[in-house]
Design an enzyme around this catalytic site. Structure first.
Site, mmCIF file in Angstrom:
data_model
loop_
_atom_site.group_PDB
_atom_site.id
_atom_site.type_symbol
_atom_site.label_atom_id
_atom_site.label_comp_id
_atom_site.label_asym_id
_atom_site.label_seq_id
_atom_site.Cartn_x
_atom_site.Cartn_y
_atom_site.Cartn_z
ATOM 1 N N ILE A 14 -18.632 13.526 -20.901
ATOM 2 C CA ILE A 14 -17.758 14.086 -21.940
ATOM 3 C C ILE A 14 -16.284 13.867 -21.608
ATOM 4 C CG2 ILE A 14 -17.510 16.496 -21.114
ATOM 5 C CD1 ILE A 14 -18.155 15.264 -24.726
ATOM 6 N N SER A 36 -12.352 14.513 -9.209
ATOM 7 C CA SER A 36 -13.744 14.094 -9.328
ATOM 8 C C SER A 36 -14.230 13.605 -7.975
ATOM 9 C CB SER A 36 -13.855 12.970 -10.365
ATOM 10 O OG SER A 36 -15.075 12.285 -10.212
ATOM 11 N N ARG A 37 -15.474 13.949 -7.670
ATOM 12 C CA ARG A 37 -16.035 13.508 -6.391
ATOM 13 C C ARG A 37 -16.366 12.028 -6.416
ATOM 14 N NH1 ARG A 37 -20.929 17.382 -6.808
ATOM 15 N NH2 ARG A 37 -20.891 16.152 -8.717
ATOM 16 N N LYS A 90 -17.814 23.677 -23.315
ATOM 17 C CA LYS A 90 -18.887 24.584 -23.695
ATOM 18 C C LYS A 90 -20.118 24.298 -22.849
ATOM 19 C CE LYS A 90 -21.947 22.619 -25.157
ATOM 20 N NZ LYS A 90 -22.888 21.444 -25.135
ATOM 21 N N ASP A 168 -28.244 23.375 -24.469
ATOM 22 C CA ASP A 168 -26.948 22.724 -24.204
ATOM 23 C C ASP A 168 -26.401 22.112 -25.494
ATOM 24 O OD1 ASP A 168 -24.815 21.588 -22.284
ATOM 25 O OD2 ASP A 168 -25.579 19.834 -23.340
#
Ligand code: NAP
Length: 310
Positions: A14, A36-37, A90, A168
């Site tokens: 997303i 971010s990893r 969300k 979800d």
């Protein structure tokens, strides 16, 4: 007005598909960092974690948390404590009760907590709400059926506790329903289908009502192949309103009233800029509460195990 400098935290589907282009297209906001990893964006300062980003002292005003719900509360608390505005993807959290302390922290720091519901920014949602405010409503049916392998490939978190499974995407339908219907809804019955090897439902069937007895039926299914359906039908004294394509299109008795290109995340970022300008928050837990209640009330059945690869 100064530009809102945002860091995206969690750089998955997303973040790439919607947040980056929406930030680029929205006045008053700019992408200032990524945490971010595993991923980075050329030309944008990169940090492995939010903690590292905050300790580095990079100039940001806000974070957009695009991580799975199970880890977002801790990240939101950290960002608010550092004086940043927070946009939550969300659903706003993995539990209902974890949001109140975040909201209190945001109020205390005069920062924004924005629990987003992107589907509410779909172009036909407000027209549907306006039409329905003047109608007598007889019944509502929701069909939200999609292929999990297409839309959530390899997203293991969705099947873990707190990942919501079919809710979800299903919570997007509930976010629209709770916006367009005139009175609050509650769950009266639920049937949840859990794959034998998973901790979250792959399908769910809900009955809901409001205080006037309005019957609402909602079917959610992750096993839909072929045509995908994100539709809400509302029977009214003026005819049948159909909100389809996730809220992009509205018809009345088959006649098209709204059919507009999707621009949900631009609307969402416009709202975030406006909220942050005033240090105001926007948190509506109604959709998450309905999902939690479906888990509380639901009859559970075990169905065939689910594997990502066929
Ligand atoms: P995703 O592709 O799995 O990306 C989530 C990202 O979060 C991962 O790339 C990872 O980023 C990070 N992450 C995962 N587990 C983590 C952990 N334990 N600790 C810290 N970071 C972790 O998922 P997504 O589809 O982008 O969904 C993210 C959120 O957006 C969900 O709440 C979802 O409901 C919502 N959303 C998704 C869609 C959609 O169509 N996909 C639409 C609207 C809303 P790094 O590897 O970069 O650290």
């Amino acid at each position: 007005m100064s530009v809102l400098r945002i860091a995206i935290v969690g750089f998955g589907k997303i973040a790439r598909d919607q947040h980056v282009p929406a930030i680029a297209a929205t006045p008053g906001v700019e992408l200032a960092a990524v945490a971010s990893r595993n991923a980075s964006l050329p030309g944008v300062p990169h940090f492995t974690t939010l903690d590292e980003l905050l300790r580095h002292g990079t100039a940001i005003d806000a974070v957009a948390l695009c991580t799975p719900p199970q880890v977002r509360r801790g990240q939101a608390a950290l960002a608010l404590a550092a004086g940043k505005h927070v946009l939550l993807e969300k659903p706003p959290g993995a539990t209902v009760a974890e949001i109140a302390p975040l909201l209190a922290a945001a109020h205390g720091a005069r920062r924004t907590l924005f629990a987003t519901w992107h589907s509410r920014f779909a172009p036909a949602v407000e027209p549907a709400r306006n039409l329905l405010s003047g109608r007598r409503i007889g019944a509502v049916t929701v069909a939200w059926t999609e292929d999990v392998r297409v839309w959530h490939p390899g997203q293991g978190w969705i099947w873990e506790p707190g990942g919501l499974g079919v809710f979800d995407p299903g919570i997007n339908a509930l976010s629209i329903l709770t916006r367009i219907l005139p009175r609050p809804l509650f769950v009266t019955a639920a049937a949840l289908s859990f794959p034998a090897n998973r901790q979250a439902p792959i399908a769910a069937s809900l009955a809901l009502a409001d205080t006037e007895g309005l019957p609402v039926r909602a079917e959610f299914d992750f096993r839909q192949t072929g045509v995908q359906t994100w539709d809400i039908d509302v029977e009214t004294d003026g005819g049948r309103l159909t909100l389809s394509s996730g809220g992009a299109r509205l018809t009345e008795n088959g006649e098209v009233l709204v059919d507009a290109p999707e621009a949900e995340y631009r609307g969402l970022y416009g709202r975030f800029v406006e909220l942050a300008g005033r240090g105001a928050s926007d948190v509506d837990l109604a959709p998450l509460t309905l999902v939690a209640d479906a888990f509380l009330l639901g009859h559970r059945s075990t169905v065939e195990a689910f594997e990502d690869e066929r």
